[in-house]
Design an enzyme around this catalytic site. Structure first.
Site, PDB file in Angstrom:
ATOM      1  N   GLU A 160      -7.530   7.805  -1.613  1.00  0.00           N
ATOM      2  CA  GLU A 160      -6.773   8.339  -2.756  1.00  0.00           C
ATOM      3  C   GLU A 160      -5.823   9.456  -2.360  1.00  0.00           C
ATOM      4  O   GLU A 160      -5.807  10.520  -2.983  1.00  0.00           O
ATOM      5  CB  GLU A 160      -7.764   8.816  -3.840  1.00  0.00           C
ATOM      6  CG  GLU A 160      -8.675   7.695  -4.318  1.00  0.00           C
ATOM      7  CD  GLU A 160      -9.806   8.168  -5.232  1.00  0.00           C
ATOM      8  OE1 GLU A 160      -9.887   9.364  -5.517  1.00  0.00           O
ATOM      9  OE2 GLU A 160     -10.604   7.304  -5.650  1.00  0.00           O
ATOM     10  N   ASN A 213      -7.773   3.497   1.150  1.00  0.00           N
ATOM     11  CA  ASN A 213      -8.403   3.047  -0.097  1.00  0.00           C
ATOM     12  C   ASN A 213      -7.813   3.799  -1.293  1.00  0.00           C
ATOM     13  O   ASN A 213      -7.670   5.027  -1.242  1.00  0.00           O
ATOM     14  CB  ASN A 213      -9.918   3.335   0.013  1.00  0.00           C
ATOM     15  CG  ASN A 213     -10.739   2.757  -1.122  1.00  0.00           C
ATOM     16  OD1 ASN A 213     -10.682   1.556  -1.391  1.00  0.00           O
ATOM     17  ND2 ASN A 213     -11.518   3.602  -1.786  1.00  0.00           N
ATOM     18  N   HIS A 249     -11.167  -0.421 -10.512  1.00  0.00           N
ATOM     19  CA  HIS A 249     -11.884   0.097 -11.693  1.00  0.00           C
ATOM     20  C   HIS A 249     -11.031  -0.299 -12.891  1.00  0.00           C
ATOM     21  O   HIS A 249      -9.977   0.299 -13.135  1.00  0.00           O
ATOM     22  CB  HIS A 249     -12.019   1.621 -11.618  1.00  0.00           C
ATOM     23  CG  HIS A 249     -12.834   2.091 -10.464  1.00  0.00           C
ATOM     24  ND1 HIS A 249     -14.192   1.881 -10.377  1.00  0.00           N
ATOM     25  CD2 HIS A 249     -12.485   2.755  -9.335  1.00  0.00           C
ATOM     26  CE1 HIS A 249     -14.652   2.411  -9.247  1.00  0.00           C
ATOM     27  NE2 HIS A 249     -13.641   2.941  -8.592  1.00  0.00           N
ATOM     28  N   GLU A 279     -14.182  -1.362  -5.144  1.00  0.00           N
ATOM     29  CA  GLU A 279     -14.965  -0.587  -6.124  1.00  0.00           C
ATOM     30  C   GLU A 279     -14.906  -1.222  -7.508  1.00  0.00           C
ATOM     31  O   GLU A 279     -14.846  -0.524  -8.522  1.00  0.00           O
ATOM     32  CB  GLU A 279     -14.433   0.857  -6.199  1.00  0.00           C
ATOM     33  CG  GLU A 279     -14.418   1.573  -4.862  1.00  0.00           C
ATOM     34  CD  GLU A 279     -14.015   3.044  -4.955  1.00  0.00           C
ATOM     35  OE1 GLU A 279     -13.920   3.588  -6.078  1.00  0.00           O
ATOM     36  OE2 GLU A 279     -13.805   3.655  -3.890  1.00  0.00           O
ATOM     37  N   ASP A 281     -15.393  -2.469 -11.058  1.00  0.00           N
ATOM     38  CA  ASP A 281     -16.250  -2.465 -12.247  1.00  0.00           C
ATOM     39  C   ASP A 281     -15.364  -2.734 -13.448  1.00  0.00           C
ATOM     40  O   ASP A 281     -14.151  -2.532 -13.398  1.00  0.00           O
ATOM     41  CB  ASP A 281     -17.114  -1.193 -12.394  1.00  0.00           C
ATOM     42  CG  ASP A 281     -16.379   0.100 -12.161  1.00  0.00           C
ATOM     43  OD1 ASP A 281     -15.164   0.167 -12.418  1.00  0.00           O
ATOM     44  OD2 ASP A 281     -17.036   1.083 -11.725  1.00  0.00           O
TER      45      ASP A 281
END
Ligand code: 9MR
Length: 604
Positions: A160, A213, A249, A279, A281
């Site tokens: 990030e 990432n 996400h 990641e 979700d």
């Protein structure tokens, strides 16, 4: 035992075995033939909490459903390096040991982030010089990557680093404010700290795959452009970076678009990078008990299926991971009040509709095929294919879970290995081996004389798209002894022993070596596809010449290799006198086309 007791015992055993409905395939088993790692983030006993790995359902679900885990928190700075001179490897080591015991890979996360840094570090950053911060970062990366060397196969090196208000350049103010940049930052210009982190990580474990990432890069836009331009710039300067992690996400539906995601994966892939979904979700509105509606769970399942399908359709996408796996433990409710139920298993570890949907994607998405992934088996170079050329197809991402090597029957290689098939036009090609993601085939001799040929791959009943390859009369390459495409050639000395540095050939003008390659094109007598070459000589129809160490060398035979698979090229070459001792470059030219650079023969 009386008969009815036997019957009763059998019935009892059947009931005791579990619920009546059929056991679902495990996600990792469905992902294995896709050459895809199926991952989940996991925690052990960080922050002094009870060790989740000791919770039977947690451990059983993680260990049976997933082939990869990523410490959700254990390897972050604040956890693993809580004081300047203290490292705490405990939780990370627990997760690595669990993964090893369950045949899982470990993705490390992360080495450089603006967030979740220990207090000592943020305090230090207020007064330290750039050089001091660089030293602290280098020591940390060295220590952590070194500790997990050979155990963590891939690292999120930088996490990030791009600002949410990036314009797309990937430099300057597109880089997020952090202790590593503005206060005071290391490296005096631009993204120096990012590049150095990759270089230090590579030095600490040269075999680990290194990733950048980030989130909100799931479809084209300014933030994606910033990441794309940054990694392209890093690559252009030889920075060791192997891939990009796309976090994912996401809300219940609508984002990212399938086309948008396909485009960003394709663009990263075109840079030679892998993509991991890192990641995922899918957050839902939940009631005060954390329950989502049945309808929303179905929509969520469709979203999981859609994203996984796009990953499977783009062979650069090599891992698919969710941020946790059970709704019992997820960051969503804490960060998005009123939302939750974001993961594939519910808080009681029961599979939600998302699991069946992911299995559907894994089992029913057709395999991919990619022109650039079809290469000469000896040189790994792509381009035109020649009749009888042994080729390797990479990126055919559905096949036997384990490497399966053909066993020729009655002197004939099969055209189907464990359900895998390769077609040139409508002709099934002989196969040498097959494994999820890679198949070796022999181009049928029938393609001779064509300008081009269509190629597709099939696994069981699922067929890839069709790609078109140019056909050439020859496409020669020499096998390397270690199958890497370069270095010592697959060469026998005159006494049939393997040529090597320890077993060089004398350069006295008297000795003949046997060189093995493929791509020699047509033979005087056209062999039947997949046959073992008949005893006796069968010359290539095109002229063959050779040089060793730049000197012309006499070719005494060029053609089929008797007793070996048709398509293998054997060239016997007389080693010229007067060569310097050591490895000498060897080039075979067939029909005017030279073999690849970098193959050598050991000369005495
Ligand atoms: O899920 C993680 C949560 O348990 C931690 O408290 C938090 C801070 O370390 O990080 C969460 O994970 C984040 C990940 O490391 C980077 N991408 C965003 C994730 C969710 O915030």
């Amino acid at each position: 035992m009386k008969p009815h007791f036997v019957l009763f015992a059998a019935l009892y055993a059947a009931f005791a075995a579990g619920p009546v409905f059929a056991q679902q395939t495990a996600l990792r088993d469905a992902a294995a033939p896709r050459a895809l790692l199926m991952g989940a983030a996991a925690d052990s006993n960080e922050f002094g909490e009870p060790d989740r790995l000791q919770e039977p359902d947690y451990a059983a679900t993680l260990g049976t459903q997933y082939s990869m885990l990523e410490p959700e928190n254990a390897m972050k700075w604040a956890t693993i390096h809580p004081e300047q001179n203290t490292y705490d490897f405990g939780p990370g080591d627990n997760l690595v040991a669990f993964a090893q015991a369950h045949g899982m890979k470990v993705r490390g996360h992360n080495l450089l982030w603006y967030s979740f840094n220990p207090a000592w570090l943020t305090t230090l950053a207020q007064t330290a010089t750039p050089a001091q911060m660089a030293q602290v970062l280098e020591d940390h990366i060295n220590t952590v990557v070194g500790h997990y060397k050979g155990k963590v196969f891939a690292w999120d090196v930088v996490n990030e680093a791009i600002s949410d208000s990036a314009t797309g350049t990937g430099t300057g103010s597109d880089i997020r404010d952090s202790i590593w940049y503005n206060q005071p930052g290391i490296g005096t210009t631009g993204d120096g700290f990012i590049e150095q982190a990759f270089r230090w990580a590579h030095a600490a474990d040269p075999n680990a795959l290194l990733f950048y990432n980030d989130y909100n890069i799931e479809q084209p836009g300014a933030k994606f452009n910033a990441v794309y331009n940054m990694v392209k710039d890093l690559l252009s300067r030889g920075t060791p970076i192997n891939g990009v992690g796309i976090q994912m996400h996401i809300p219940m539906s609508g984002y990212p678009s399938s086309d948008g995601l396909a485009q960003v994966i394709q663009q990263f892939g075109a840079l030679g990078l892998q993509v991991h979904i890192t990641e995922m979700d899918v957050r839902l509105a939940v009631d005060s008990n954390g329950q989502a509606s049945a309808a929303d769970l179905q929509t969520q399942a469709q979203t999981y299926q859609r994203i996984l399908t796009v990953c499977l359709q783009n062979p650069a996408c090599t891992a698919f991971q969710t941020w946790g796996f059970t709704d019992k433990y997820s960051w969503i409710p804490g960060s998005y009040p009123g939302q939750g139920a974001a993961l594939p298993f519910d808080a009681n570890y029961q599979p939600k509709p998302a699991v069946a949907a992911m299995l559907d994607a894994l089992e029913n998405t057709p395999p991919s095929i990619n022109t650039a992934g079809i290469v000469n088996a000896a040189s790994y170079k792509g381009g035109a294919v020649s009749p009888g050329e042994i080729v390797t197809l990479f990126q055919v991402n559905y096949g036997p879970s384990a490497l399966t090597v053909a066993q020729p029957q009655n002197g004939q290689f099969p055209d189907n290995i464990g359900g895998a098939q390769v077609f040139f036009g409508s002709t099934p090609a002989p196969l040498i081996y097959a494994e999820a993601g890679v198949v070796s085939a022999v181009a049928p001799f029938e393609i001779a004389g064509s300008q081009q040929v269509s190629v597709y791959y099939k696994y069981n009943s699922l067929q890839s798209a069709t790609v078109t390859l140019p056909v050439a009369p020859s496409a020669p390459a020499i096998f390397a002894a270690n199958s890497t495409g370069s270095g010592a050639g697959a060469i026998l000395n005159q006494d049939n022993s393997l040529n090597s540095a320890d077993n060089p050939v004398p350069a006295d003008g008297q000795h003949v070596i046997q060189v093995f390659g493929t791509g020699g094109g047509m033979l005087a007598t056209t062999p039947s596809d997949g046959s073992l070459a008949a005893p006796g000589l069968n010359d290539t129809t095109q002229d063959v010449t050779a040089t060793i160490g730049g000197k012309d060398a006499t070719v005494t035979y060029h053609g089929a290799a008797p007793g070996l698979i048709s398509g293998l090229l054997q060239v016997n070459v007389q080693v010229p006198a007067g060569l310097a001792p050591g490895p000498q470059p060897l080039v075979i030219t067939v029909g005017g086309v030279p073999s690849q650079d970098g193959i050598t023969v050991a000369v005495e």
